[in-house]
Write an enzyme that holds these catalytic residues in place. Structure first.
Site, short mmCIF file in Angstrom:
data_model
loop_
_atom_site.label_atom_id
_atom_site.label_comp_id
_atom_site.label_asym_id
_atom_site.label_seq_id
_atom_site.Cartn_x
_atom_site.Cartn_y
_atom_site.Cartn_z
N GLU A 1 -17.29 -9.02 6.51
CA GLU A 1 -18.68 -8.29 6.87
C GLU A 1 -18.57 -7.51 5.62
O GLU A 1 -19.70 -7.39 4.85
CB GLU A 1 -18.29 -7.28 7.94
CG GLU A 1 -19.69 -6.48 8.24
CD GLU A 1 -19.30 -5.64 9.68
OE1 GLU A 1 -18.24 -5.49 9.98
OE2 GLU A 1 -20.46 -5.08 9.97
N ASP B 1 -24.97 -7.74 17.15
CA ASP B 1 -23.94 -6.93 16.85
C ASP B 1 -24.06 -5.73 17.66
O ASP B 1 -23.34 -5.55 18.62
CB ASP B 1 -24.03 -6.56 15.31
CG ASP B 1 -22.77 -6.04 14.66
OD1 ASP B 1 -21.71 -6.30 15.42
OD2 ASP B 1 -22.70 -5.78 13.56
N ASP B 2 -24.93 -4.56 17.12
CA ASP B 2 -24.90 -3.06 17.78
C ASP B 2 -26.42 -3.01 18.01
O ASP B 2 -26.88 -1.99 17.31
CB ASP B 2 -24.25 -2.17 17.06
CG ASP B 2 -22.87 -2.39 17.09
OD1 ASP B 2 -22.22 -2.23 17.83
OD2 ASP B 2 -22.27 -2.80 15.86
N1 ADE Z 1 -17.67 -2.36 15.94
C1 ADE Z 1 -18.96 -2.34 16.29
N2 ADE Z 1 -19.75 -3.03 15.43
C2 ADE Z 1 -18.94 -3.20 14.55
C3 ADE Z 1 -19.19 -3.99 13.25
N3 ADE Z 1 -20.36 -4.29 12.65
N4 ADE Z 1 -18.07 -4.20 12.35
C4 ADE Z 1 -16.98 -3.85 12.59
N5 ADE Z 1 -16.69 -3.22 13.77
C5 ADE Z 1 -17.55 -2.85 14.89
ZN ZN Z 2 -19.28 -6.72 15.13
#
Ligand code: ADE
Ligand code: ZN
Length: 349
Positions: A208, A286-287
């Site tokens: 990432e 993701d979030d």
């Molecule tokens: N926890 C929540 N979102 C994340 C992300 N994008 N990368 C790593 N840990 C996470």
């Molecule tokens: Zn993630």
């Protein structure tokens, strides 16, 4: 077989919105919207260092992964009881249903909660009850993946896995998340070996922000079945070949990458290049509460920014089904539904 070229380009946004798809990279704590954070804070008597929803939302300006994680863990502090975990997951499932998600694999971070004295039972039972209701009430197939926080020790990860064993039927796999840089996959060799021995699926965040070496480590040492993110693999030709040849799925999250400054603009994202290189790319949120969009927002904005095609939409949705850990019979049925959806768009024209 439907003729993908018969789909008019102006109907692509509608097609992206309604096509059946799987979401394989969603941190359920990252679906906690500011409104629900405040509601739960009030319900549980938790003091937040923000005056209101608007003040909290205005703090969502991130410069990298760590700047986001600090807020994400603060937001999760309002989750105390089984019902809180249920309510959070249910709110996500309602959004997922609107986005035509037929399969969701939810990450959860038990250590974020047990460190505050929340029992493992409250976390897993609340989330698991929401997964069951998602199936019966929304026709979404849902499962849980327990993630270890990589900024903590491997001993703590091992203890977390053992503590979760009374609920082993309630989750299907383990993952690795949180601060990537400085915490290579090799740090978690033993806990992933233990998880594999117990029959759990294994995935890990890698590449990432971290280098291609972390993706190699996740593949060769942790022996994962999917790489979460993986966008830094583009800098290593041998790794790209390995990922393509093995059809190793990558769960890519474009709006997350944009908000965490992995790419300066969405138009700079390498998702199109990775698809062209033959990788099994999937698209995910993701979030979503923190990054400005759920799954369809990711599809719509990414397709617009990169000028992707109906063929690529089909490929991404098909990859998401193929890469899921659902039973093969379900996957075959969903592939038929996906083809029928595209057929419908091709025929009408
Ligand atoms: N926890 C929540 N979102 C994340 C992300 N994008 N990368 C790593 N840990 C996470
Ligand atoms: Zn993630």
């Amino acid at each position: 077989m439907f003729k993908v070229h018969a789909i008019p380009p102006d109907r692509l946004p509608e097609l992206l919105s309604v096509m059946p798809k799987a979401e394989l990279h969603i941190h359920i704590e990252g679906s906690l919207e500011p409104e629900l954070i405040f509601e739960l804070a009030q319900r549980n008597g938790v003091q937040l260092p923000y005056a209101d929803v608007a003040a909290l939302r205005s703090a969502y300006a991130f410069t990298n992964l760590q700047s986001f994680l600090d807020l994400y863990y603060a937001g999760a502090s309002v989750l105390l009881r089984e019902q809180d975990f249920y309510d959070m997951a249910w709110a996500y499932f309602e959004k997922a249903a609107a986005d035509h998600v037929l399969r969701a694999e939810l990450f959860f971070d038990p250590q974020t909660h047990t460190a505050r004295g929340v029992p493992t039972a409250a976390v897993i039972e609340g989330l698991s009850r929401a997964c069951r209701d998602a199936q019966s009430q929304l026709n979404i197939s849902a499962d849980l993946i327990l993630c270890f926080l990589r900024h903590l020790s491997e001993e703590e990860a091992l203890a977390t896995l053992e503590e979760a064993m009374p609920w082993r039927e309630h989750f299907i796999g383990v993952g690795l998340d949180s601060s990537e840089l400085g915490h290579p996959p090799e740090k978690f060799t033993r806990v992933f070996a233990r998880a594999r021995e117990l029959g759990f699926h294994c995935v890990a965040h890698a590449g990432e922000e971290g280098p291609p070496a972390y993706v190699w480590g996740a593949l060769d040492v942790l022996q994962v079945e999917r790489i979460d993110h993986g966008v830094q693999a583009i800098h290593d030709a041998a790794l790209m070949k390995r990922l393509a040849d093995s059809r190793m799925p990558l769960t890519v999250c474009p709006l997350s990458n944009l908000k965490l400054c992995v790419f300066k603009n969405l138009a700079d994202h390498n998702l199109g290049q990775m698809l062209d290189a033959g990788l099994c790319i999937t698209l995910n949120s993701d979030d979503p509460a923190y990054f400005g969009g759920y799954l369809n927002d990711n599809y719509l904005q990414t397709f617009a920014a990169l000028d992707l095609s109906a063929q690529q939409a089909y490929q991404l949705a098909a990859n998401s089904i193929e890469a899921s850990f659902a039973p093969e019979t379900d996957k075959r049925r969903w592939m038929h539904e996906l083809k029928a959806c595209f057929q419908g768009f091709a025929e009408q024209d």
